[in-house]
Design a protein around this motif. Structure first.
Motif, PDB file in Angstrom:
ATOM      1  N   GLU B  95      38.818 -28.184 -71.727  1.00 56.02           N
ATOM      2  CA  GLU B  95      39.523 -27.981 -72.815  1.00 56.02           C
ATOM      3  C   GLU B  95      38.895 -27.105 -73.827  1.00 56.02           C
ATOM      4  O   GLU B  95      39.724 -26.536 -74.699  1.00 56.02           O
ATOM      5  N   LEU B  96      37.306 -27.494 -73.660  1.00 57.49           N
ATOM      6  CA  LEU B  96      36.672 -26.669 -74.880  1.00 57.49           C
ATOM      7  C   LEU B  96      36.272 -25.346 -74.530  1.00 57.49           C
ATOM      8  O   LEU B  96      35.679 -24.606 -75.437  1.00 57.49           O
ATOM      9  N   LEU B  97      36.508 -24.920 -73.143  1.00 55.01           N
ATOM     10  CA  LEU B  97      36.384 -23.511 -72.659  1.00 55.01           C
ATOM     11  C   LEU B  97      37.560 -22.847 -72.854  1.00 55.01           C
ATOM     12  O   LEU B  97      38.726 -23.128 -72.530  1.00 55.01           O
ATOM     13  N   ASP B  98      37.314 -21.471 -73.333  1.00 55.58           N
ATOM     14  CA  ASP B  98      38.204 -20.608 -73.299  1.00 55.58           C
ATOM     15  C   ASP B  98      38.708 -20.388 -71.632  1.00 55.58           C
ATOM     16  O   ASP B  98      37.764 -20.240 -70.803  1.00 55.58           O
ATOM     17  N   VAL B 142      27.646 -18.143 -88.060  1.00 54.36           N
ATOM     18  CA  VAL B 142      29.358 -17.937 -87.994  1.00 54.36           C
ATOM     19  C   VAL B 142      29.575 -16.561 -88.556  1.00 54.36           C
ATOM     20  O   VAL B 142      29.240 -16.422 -89.709  1.00 54.36           O
ATOM     21  N   PHE B 143      30.315 -15.799 -87.806  1.00 59.60           N
ATOM     22  CA  PHE B 143      31.050 -14.542 -88.682  1.00 59.60           C
ATOM     23  C   PHE B 143      32.518 -14.660 -88.304  1.00 59.60           C
ATOM     24  O   PHE B 143      33.134 -14.380 -87.339  1.00 59.60           O
ATOM     25  N   GLY B 144      33.176 -15.013 -89.526  1.00 61.33           N
ATOM     26  CA  GLY B 144      34.653 -15.010 -89.215  1.00 61.33           C
ATOM     27  C   GLY B 144      35.158 -16.058 -88.148  1.00 61.33           C
ATOM     28  O   GLY B 144      34.706 -17.025 -88.266  1.00 61.33           O
ATOM     29  N   ILE B 173      28.755 -18.178 -77.018  1.00 58.49           N
ATOM     30  CA  ILE B 173      29.367 -17.667 -78.137  1.00 58.49           C
ATOM     31  C   ILE B 173      30.872 -18.190 -78.082  1.00 58.49           C
ATOM     32  O   ILE B 173      31.474 -18.639 -77.157  1.00 58.49           O
ATOM     33  N   LEU B 174      31.183 -18.403 -79.416  1.00 63.37           N
ATOM     34  CA  LEU B 174      32.689 -19.273 -79.543  1.00 63.37           C
ATOM     35  C   LEU B 174      33.610 -18.494 -80.400  1.00 63.37           C
ATOM     36  O   LEU B 174      33.054 -17.410 -81.093  1.00 63.37           O
ATOM     37  N   GLN B 175      34.810 -18.859 -79.982  1.00 64.26           N
ATOM     38  CA  GLN B 175      35.580 -17.806 -80.761  1.00 64.26           C
ATOM     39  C   GLN B 175      36.845 -19.041 -81.086  1.00 64.26           C
ATOM     40  O   GLN B 175      37.142 -19.768 -80.338  1.00 64.26           O
ATOM     41  N   LYS B 176      37.303 -18.392 -82.314  1.00 64.76           N
ATOM     42  CA  LYS B 176      38.212 -19.525 -82.922  1.00 64.76           C
ATOM     43  C   LYS B 176      39.720 -18.823 -82.672  1.00 64.76           C
ATOM     44  O   LYS B 176      39.800 -17.688 -83.059  1.00 64.76           O
ATOM     45  N   THR B 177      40.536 -19.531 -81.988  1.00 66.38           N
ATOM     46  CA  THR B 177      41.870 -18.912 -81.733  1.00 66.38           C
ATOM     47  C   THR B 177      42.984 -20.225 -82.132  1.00 66.38           C
ATOM     48  O   THR B 177      42.831 -21.144 -82.008  1.00 66.38           O
ATOM     49  N   ASN B 178      43.834 -19.882 -83.050  1.00 61.35           N
ATOM     50  CA  ASN B 178      44.629 -20.652 -83.467  1.00 61.35           C
ATOM     51  C   ASN B 178      44.165 -22.031 -83.974  1.00 61.35           C
ATOM     52  O   ASN B 178      44.363 -23.259 -84.001  1.00 61.35           O
ATOM     53  N   GLY B 179      43.089 -21.764 -84.861  1.00 62.01           N
ATOM     54  CA  GLY B 179      42.337 -22.788 -85.664  1.00 62.01           C
ATOM     55  C   GLY B 179      41.301 -23.545 -84.883  1.00 62.01           C
ATOM     56  O   GLY B 179      40.732 -24.411 -85.366  1.00 62.01           O
TER      57      GLY B 179
END
Lengths: 177, 190
Positions: B95-98, B142-144, B173-179
Protein backbone atom coordinates in the motif's frame (compact mmCIF):
# COMPACT_ATOMS: atom_id res chain seq x y z
CA UNK A 1 -17.44 -35.11 91.17
CA UNK A 2 -17.21 -38.11 88.92
CA UNK A 3 -17.84 -35.95 85.89
CA UNK A 4 -15.16 -33.57 86.99
CA UNK A 5 -12.63 -36.40 87.22
CA UNK A 6 -13.59 -37.68 83.80
CA UNK A 7 -13.19 -34.21 82.35
CA UNK A 8 -9.79 -33.87 83.93
CA UNK A 9 -8.77 -37.22 82.50
CA UNK A 10 -9.94 -36.23 79.04
CA UNK A 11 -8.06 -32.94 79.16
CA UNK A 12 -4.91 -34.70 80.32
CA UNK A 13 -5.34 -37.21 77.52
CA UNK A 14 -5.79 -34.49 74.90
CA UNK A 15 -2.77 -32.56 76.13
CA UNK A 16 -0.80 -35.80 76.24
CA UNK A 17 -1.70 -36.70 72.68
CA UNK A 18 -0.88 -33.22 71.42
CA UNK A 19 2.45 -33.22 73.23
CA UNK A 20 3.29 -36.70 71.93
CA UNK A 21 2.47 -35.67 68.36
CA UNK A 22 4.42 -32.42 68.77
CA UNK A 23 7.52 -33.84 70.35
CA UNK A 24 7.72 -37.25 68.73
CA UNK A 25 8.37 -35.65 65.33
CA UNK A 26 6.01 -37.98 63.52
CA UNK A 27 4.28 -35.12 61.70
CA UNK A 28 5.91 -34.69 58.32
CA UNK A 29 6.25 -31.01 57.43
CA UNK A 30 7.98 -31.65 54.10
CA UNK A 31 6.40 -29.64 51.27
CA UNK A 32 6.92 -32.53 48.87
CA UNK A 33 4.74 -34.81 51.00
CA UNK A 34 1.03 -33.89 50.67
CA UNK A 35 -1.34 -33.77 53.64
CA UNK A 36 -3.67 -36.68 54.24
CA UNK A 37 -7.14 -36.19 52.73
CA UNK A 38 -8.57 -35.43 56.14
CA UNK A 39 -6.01 -32.81 57.09
CA UNK A 40 -6.32 -31.29 53.61
CA UNK A 41 -10.09 -31.02 53.94
CA UNK A 42 -9.74 -29.54 57.42
CA UNK A 43 -7.32 -26.84 56.27
CA UNK A 44 -9.20 -26.13 53.08
CA UNK A 45 -12.52 -25.64 54.84
CA UNK A 46 -10.93 -23.52 57.55
CA UNK A 47 -9.22 -21.37 54.97
CA UNK A 48 -12.25 -20.91 52.71
CA UNK A 49 -14.57 -20.02 55.55
CA UNK A 50 -12.07 -17.68 57.09
CA UNK A 51 -11.57 -15.78 53.83
CA UNK A 52 -15.27 -15.66 53.11
CA UNK A 53 -16.09 -14.25 56.51
CA UNK A 54 -13.27 -11.74 56.54
CA UNK A 55 -14.09 -10.53 53.03
CA UNK A 56 -17.86 -10.41 53.25
CA UNK A 57 -18.20 -6.65 53.81
CA UNK A 58 -15.61 -5.49 51.29
CA UNK A 59 -17.15 -3.29 48.64
CA UNK A 60 -16.13 -4.15 45.09
CA UNK A 61 -15.40 -1.11 42.87
CA UNK A 62 -15.91 -1.05 39.09
CA UNK A 63 -13.25 -3.36 37.70
CA UNK A 64 -14.07 -2.89 34.02
CA UNK A 65 -11.44 -0.26 33.45
CA UNK A 66 -8.53 -0.15 31.01
CA UNK A 67 -6.20 1.72 33.39
CA UNK A 68 -6.79 -0.82 36.13
CA UNK A 69 -6.05 -3.70 33.75
CA UNK A 70 -2.76 -2.14 32.68
CA UNK A 71 -1.68 -1.38 36.23
CA UNK A 72 -2.67 -4.84 37.40
CA UNK A 73 -1.08 -6.52 34.38
CA UNK A 74 2.36 -5.06 34.97
CA UNK A 75 2.20 -5.89 38.68
CA UNK A 76 0.99 -9.42 38.04
CA UNK A 77 3.80 -10.19 35.64
CA UNK A 78 6.44 -8.99 38.06
CA UNK A 79 5.06 -10.11 41.39
CA UNK A 80 2.76 -13.04 40.80
CA UNK A 81 3.43 -14.95 37.59
CA UNK A 82 6.42 -16.81 39.03
CA UNK A 83 3.99 -18.66 41.32
CA UNK A 84 0.60 -18.31 39.62
CA UNK A 85 1.75 -18.81 36.01
CA UNK A 86 0.57 -17.10 32.85
CA UNK A 87 -1.13 -18.02 29.57
CA UNK A 88 0.86 -20.66 27.73
CA UNK A 89 2.80 -21.74 30.82
CA UNK A 90 1.76 -24.75 32.85
CA UNK A 91 4.44 -24.99 35.52
CA UNK A 92 7.32 -23.18 37.23
CA UNK A 93 9.75 -24.02 40.01
CA UNK A 94 7.38 -22.29 42.42
CA UNK A 95 4.17 -23.84 41.15
CA UNK A 96 5.70 -27.29 41.47
CA UNK A 97 7.70 -26.80 44.64
CA UNK A 98 5.29 -25.01 46.94
CA UNK A 99 2.81 -26.82 49.11
CA UNK A 100 0.00 -25.85 49.24
CA UNK A 101 0.48 -25.30 45.53
CA UNK A 102 -0.30 -21.85 44.15
CA UNK A 103 -3.40 -22.18 41.93
CA UNK A 104 -2.87 -21.50 38.24
CA UNK A 105 -4.66 -18.18 37.89
CA UNK A 106 -4.31 -18.20 34.11
CA UNK A 107 -7.00 -20.87 33.75
CA UNK A 108 -10.62 -20.39 34.69
CA UNK A 109 -12.00 -21.50 38.03
CA UNK A 110 -13.67 -24.66 36.84
CA UNK A 111 -10.38 -25.75 35.31
CA UNK A 112 -8.32 -25.51 38.45
CA UNK A 113 -9.44 -28.19 40.75
CA UNK A 114 -10.90 -28.40 44.18
CA UNK A 115 -12.09 -24.84 44.76
CA UNK A 116 -15.54 -23.61 45.45
CA UNK A 117 -16.28 -20.12 44.24
CA UNK A 118 -19.41 -18.15 45.01
CA UNK A 119 -20.83 -15.46 42.78
CA UNK A 120 -18.54 -13.16 40.87
CA UNK A 121 -18.48 -10.36 43.40
CA UNK A 122 -17.71 -12.83 46.12
CA UNK A 123 -14.74 -14.13 44.11
CA UNK A 124 -13.44 -10.56 43.60
CA UNK A 125 -13.85 -9.83 47.30
CA UNK A 126 -12.03 -13.00 48.28
CA UNK A 127 -9.22 -12.33 45.85
CA UNK A 128 -8.82 -8.79 47.16
CA UNK A 129 -8.65 -10.03 50.71
CA UNK A 130 -6.19 -12.81 49.92
CA UNK A 131 -3.88 -10.51 47.95
CA UNK A 132 -3.97 -7.87 50.66
CA UNK A 133 -3.53 -10.15 53.67
CA UNK A 134 -1.86 -13.25 52.26
CA UNK A 135 -2.46 -16.76 53.58
CA UNK A 136 -0.70 -18.03 56.69
CA UNK A 137 1.75 -20.89 56.39
CA UNK A 138 1.57 -20.93 52.63
CA UNK A 139 3.72 -19.23 50.04
CA UNK A 140 1.09 -16.54 49.48
CA UNK A 141 2.50 -13.24 50.77
CA UNK A 142 0.48 -10.31 52.12
CA UNK A 143 0.91 -7.56 49.55
CA UNK A 144 -1.12 -5.02 51.52
CA UNK A 145 1.90 -4.00 53.56
CA UNK A 146 3.58 -2.56 50.52
CA UNK A 147 0.72 -1.83 48.10
CA UNK A 148 -2.31 0.40 48.47
CA UNK A 149 -5.87 -0.80 47.86
CA UNK A 150 -5.98 0.71 44.38
CA UNK A 151 -3.02 -1.40 43.20
CA UNK A 152 -4.59 -4.49 44.74
CA UNK A 153 -7.95 -3.89 43.05
CA UNK A 154 -6.03 -3.49 39.80
CA UNK A 155 -4.62 -6.98 40.26
CA UNK A 156 -8.09 -8.31 41.08
CA UNK A 157 -9.36 -6.73 37.84
CA UNK A 158 -6.51 -8.25 35.89
CA UNK A 159 -6.88 -11.73 37.39
CA UNK A 160 -10.55 -11.62 36.44
CA UNK A 161 -9.68 -11.35 32.74
CA UNK A 162 -6.52 -13.43 32.90
CA UNK A 163 -8.06 -16.81 31.98
CA UNK A 164 -9.41 -15.35 28.72
CA UNK A 165 -6.05 -13.99 27.53
CA UNK A 166 -3.87 -15.48 24.81
CA UNK A 167 -0.10 -15.49 25.44
CA UNK A 168 0.23 -12.62 22.92
CA UNK A 169 -2.41 -10.48 24.60
CA UNK A 170 -0.84 -11.18 27.96
CA UNK A 171 2.53 -10.05 26.66
CA UNK A 172 1.13 -6.75 25.41
CA UNK A 173 -0.78 -5.98 28.58
CA UNK A 174 2.03 -6.79 30.97
CA UNK A 175 5.04 -5.37 29.14
CA UNK A 176 6.78 -2.44 30.76
CA UNK A 177 6.66 -0.30 27.65
CA UNK B 1 8.08 12.79 34.44
CA UNK B 2 9.96 11.12 31.60
CA UNK B 3 12.90 10.57 33.90
CA UNK B 4 10.62 9.07 36.51
CA UNK B 5 9.28 6.66 33.90
CA UNK B 6 12.78 5.66 32.94
CA UNK B 7 13.76 5.11 36.53
CA UNK B 8 10.65 3.01 37.06
CA UNK B 9 11.42 0.98 33.95
CA UNK B 10 14.96 0.28 35.11
CA UNK B 11 13.78 -0.66 38.58
CA UNK B 12 11.14 -2.98 37.19
CA UNK B 13 13.66 -4.52 34.83
CA UNK B 14 16.05 -5.17 37.70
CA UNK B 15 13.20 -6.68 39.65
CA UNK B 16 12.20 -9.06 36.85
CA UNK B 17 15.73 -10.15 36.35
CA UNK B 18 16.10 -10.90 40.01
CA UNK B 19 12.76 -12.72 40.06
CA UNK B 20 13.72 -14.64 36.96
CA UNK B 21 16.60 -16.06 38.91
CA UNK B 22 14.00 -18.22 40.67
CA UNK B 23 12.91 -20.01 37.53
CA UNK B 24 15.49 -22.42 36.30
CA UNK B 25 14.09 -22.95 32.86
CA UNK B 26 16.49 -20.88 30.75
CA UNK B 27 13.81 -20.52 28.09
CA UNK B 28 11.76 -18.35 30.41
CA UNK B 29 14.65 -15.90 30.67
CA UNK B 30 15.02 -15.58 26.94
CA UNK B 31 11.37 -14.80 26.41
CA UNK B 32 11.18 -12.02 28.98
CA UNK B 33 10.33 -9.08 26.78
CA UNK B 34 10.04 -5.69 28.34
CA UNK B 35 8.47 -4.09 25.32
CA UNK B 36 4.95 -4.92 24.21
CA UNK B 37 4.98 -6.85 20.96
CA UNK B 38 2.17 -5.06 19.22
CA UNK B 39 2.62 -6.90 15.94
CA UNK B 40 0.85 -9.73 17.74
CA UNK B 41 -2.23 -7.81 18.68
CA UNK B 42 -5.32 -9.92 18.12
CA UNK B 43 -8.63 -8.21 18.23
CA UNK B 44 -10.87 -10.33 16.08
CA UNK B 45 -13.40 -11.40 18.65
CA UNK B 46 -13.29 -8.38 20.85
CA UNK B 47 -15.56 -5.39 21.04
CA UNK B 48 -13.91 -1.99 20.82
CA UNK B 49 -15.48 -0.90 24.10
CA UNK B 50 -14.10 -3.88 25.96
CA UNK B 51 -11.73 -2.42 28.60
CA UNK B 52 -9.22 -5.12 27.73
CA UNK B 53 -9.21 -3.99 24.12
CA UNK B 54 -8.86 -0.38 25.22
CA UNK B 55 -5.97 -1.32 27.44
CA UNK B 56 -4.14 -3.03 24.59
CA UNK B 57 -4.80 -0.13 22.24
CA UNK B 58 -3.43 2.24 24.83
CA UNK B 59 -0.27 0.25 25.16
CA UNK B 60 0.26 -0.03 21.45
CA UNK B 61 -0.74 3.50 20.45
CA UNK B 62 1.70 4.79 22.99
CA UNK B 63 4.37 2.75 21.25
CA UNK B 64 3.55 4.04 17.78
CA UNK B 65 3.61 7.56 19.19
CA UNK B 66 7.07 6.93 20.47
CA UNK B 67 8.60 5.65 17.29
CA UNK B 68 6.99 7.98 14.80
CA UNK B 69 5.74 11.02 16.68
CA UNK B 70 8.39 13.43 15.60
CA UNK B 71 8.64 12.14 12.04
CA UNK B 72 7.62 14.16 9.03
CA UNK B 73 5.04 12.49 6.75
CA UNK B 74 7.75 11.55 4.21
CA UNK B 75 10.06 10.10 6.83
CA UNK B 76 7.15 8.22 8.33
CA UNK B 77 6.18 6.67 5.00
CA UNK B 78 9.71 5.40 4.48
CA UNK B 79 9.91 4.19 8.05
CA UNK B 80 6.59 2.34 7.79
CA UNK B 81 7.71 0.76 4.53
CA UNK B 82 10.92 -0.50 6.12
CA UNK B 83 9.00 -1.85 9.10
CA UNK B 84 6.45 -3.55 6.86
CA UNK B 85 9.24 -5.31 4.94
CA UNK B 86 10.98 -6.34 8.12
CA UNK B 87 7.82 -7.66 9.73
CA UNK B 88 6.62 -9.39 6.55
CA UNK B 89 3.47 -7.29 6.25
CA UNK B 90 2.88 -7.65 2.53
CA UNK B 91 -0.34 -5.71 2.35
CA UNK B 92 1.00 -2.75 4.26
CA UNK B 93 4.21 -2.64 2.23
CA UNK B 94 2.28 -2.87 -1.01
CA UNK B 95 0.00 0.00 0.00
CA UNK B 96 2.92 2.36 0.47
CA UNK B 97 4.11 1.78 -3.10
CA UNK B 98 2.78 3.65 -6.07
CA UNK B 99 1.14 1.22 -8.53
CA UNK B 100 3.74 2.14 -11.11
CA UNK B 101 6.78 2.12 -8.87
CA UNK B 102 10.10 1.39 -10.55
CA UNK B 103 12.50 -0.62 -8.43
CA UNK B 104 16.19 -1.14 -9.20
CA UNK B 105 17.60 -3.95 -7.14
CA UNK B 106 20.56 -6.25 -7.64
CA UNK B 107 21.07 -5.20 -11.26
CA UNK B 108 17.43 -5.86 -12.15
CA UNK B 109 14.38 -3.77 -12.62
CA UNK B 110 10.78 -4.19 -11.58
CA UNK B 111 8.29 -1.80 -13.07
CA UNK B 112 5.08 -2.15 -11.08
CA UNK B 113 4.16 -2.66 -7.45
CA UNK B 114 2.40 -5.88 -8.40
CA UNK B 115 5.52 -7.26 -10.05
CA UNK B 116 7.66 -6.41 -7.03
CA UNK B 117 5.09 -7.71 -4.55
CA UNK B 118 4.97 -11.06 -6.32
CA UNK B 119 8.70 -11.51 -6.80
CA UNK B 120 11.47 -9.75 -5.00
CA UNK B 121 9.48 -8.50 -2.05
CA UNK B 122 9.02 -11.93 -0.52
CA UNK B 123 12.74 -12.62 -0.70
CA UNK B 124 13.50 -9.18 0.72
CA UNK B 125 11.18 -9.85 3.62
CA UNK B 126 12.82 -13.16 4.44
CA UNK B 127 16.20 -11.50 4.37
CA UNK B 128 15.24 -8.45 6.42
CA UNK B 129 13.43 -10.55 9.01
CA UNK B 130 16.72 -12.05 10.20
CA UNK B 131 19.18 -9.26 9.45
CA UNK B 132 19.88 -6.30 11.72
CA UNK B 133 19.81 -3.00 9.97
CA UNK B 134 20.97 0.23 11.46
CA UNK B 135 20.44 3.52 9.69
CA UNK B 136 23.72 5.40 9.43
CA UNK B 137 22.41 8.49 7.72
CA UNK B 138 19.24 9.64 6.09
CA UNK B 139 18.79 12.68 3.94
CA UNK B 140 15.32 13.92 3.10
CA UNK B 141 14.38 16.70 0.71
CA UNK B 142 10.82 17.70 -0.07
CA UNK B 143 9.84 19.84 -3.05
CA UNK B 144 6.09 20.36 -3.01
CA UNK B 145 4.54 17.00 -3.83
CA UNK B 146 7.85 15.31 -4.64
CA UNK B 147 10.41 14.12 -2.13
CA UNK B 148 13.61 12.16 -2.21
CA UNK B 149 15.11 10.16 0.60
CA UNK B 150 18.67 8.90 0.56
CA UNK B 151 19.66 6.46 3.25
CA UNK B 152 22.79 4.60 4.11
CA UNK B 153 22.50 1.70 6.52
CA UNK B 154 24.58 -1.07 7.98
CA UNK B 155 23.38 -4.66 7.73
CA UNK B 156 24.72 -7.36 9.99
CA UNK B 157 23.71 -10.92 10.76
CA UNK B 158 23.55 -14.30 9.12
CA UNK B 159 21.49 -15.27 6.12
CA UNK B 160 21.49 -18.69 4.45
CA UNK B 161 24.62 -19.60 6.43
CA UNK B 162 26.50 -16.57 5.20
CA UNK B 163 27.76 -13.82 7.45
CA UNK B 164 26.40 -10.49 6.40
CA UNK B 165 28.22 -7.32 7.25
CA UNK B 166 28.02 -4.51 4.77
CA UNK B 167 26.65 -1.07 4.05
CA UNK B 168 23.54 -0.65 1.92
CA UNK B 169 22.45 2.37 -0.05
CA UNK B 170 18.88 3.30 -0.75
CA UNK B 171 17.42 6.11 -2.81
CA UNK B 172 13.68 6.62 -2.87
CA UNK B 173 11.49 9.07 -4.68
CA UNK B 174 8.10 9.72 -3.19
CA UNK B 175 5.11 11.44 -4.64
CA UNK B 176 2.12 12.86 -2.85
CA UNK B 177 -1.23 12.01 -4.37
CA UNK B 178 -4.56 12.77 -2.73
CA UNK B 179 -2.72 13.81 0.40
CA UNK B 180 -0.82 10.52 0.76
CA UNK B 181 2.86 9.96 0.17
CA UNK B 182 3.63 6.90 -1.98
CA UNK B 183 6.96 5.52 -3.05
CA UNK B 184 7.37 5.80 -6.82
CA UNK B 185 11.01 4.83 -7.20
CA UNK B 186 13.52 2.79 -5.18
CA UNK B 187 17.16 2.09 -5.96
CA UNK B 188 18.86 -0.40 -3.68
CA UNK B 189 22.48 -1.37 -3.83
CA UNK B 190 25.26 -2.53 -1.58
Amino acid sequence: MKIFKLLLLLIALALGTTATVMYSGIVNVAADEPHSDFVYWLLEETRNNSIKKAAQHIEVPNLEDAELLLMGGADYEFMCSSCHLKPGQSESDMSLGLYPAPPNLAVSNDEHKGHEHGDENQADRNNFWVIKHGIKASGMPAWGKTHDDQRIWAMVAFIKRLPTLSPEQYQILTAVE
Amino acid sequence: MKIMNKIAAVLLATLTLSMAANAHDPKSHATKALKADCSNMEHKNMAMDDPLMKAMMKKCLHQIDHSSKKMSPVEKTVHLFHMALKKGKQKQARELLDDNVTIFEGGRVERTAAEYANHHMLADMKYLAVINTETLEQNIKVFGDIAYVMSRSKSTGQYKNKDINHESMETMILQKTNGNWKISHIHWSN
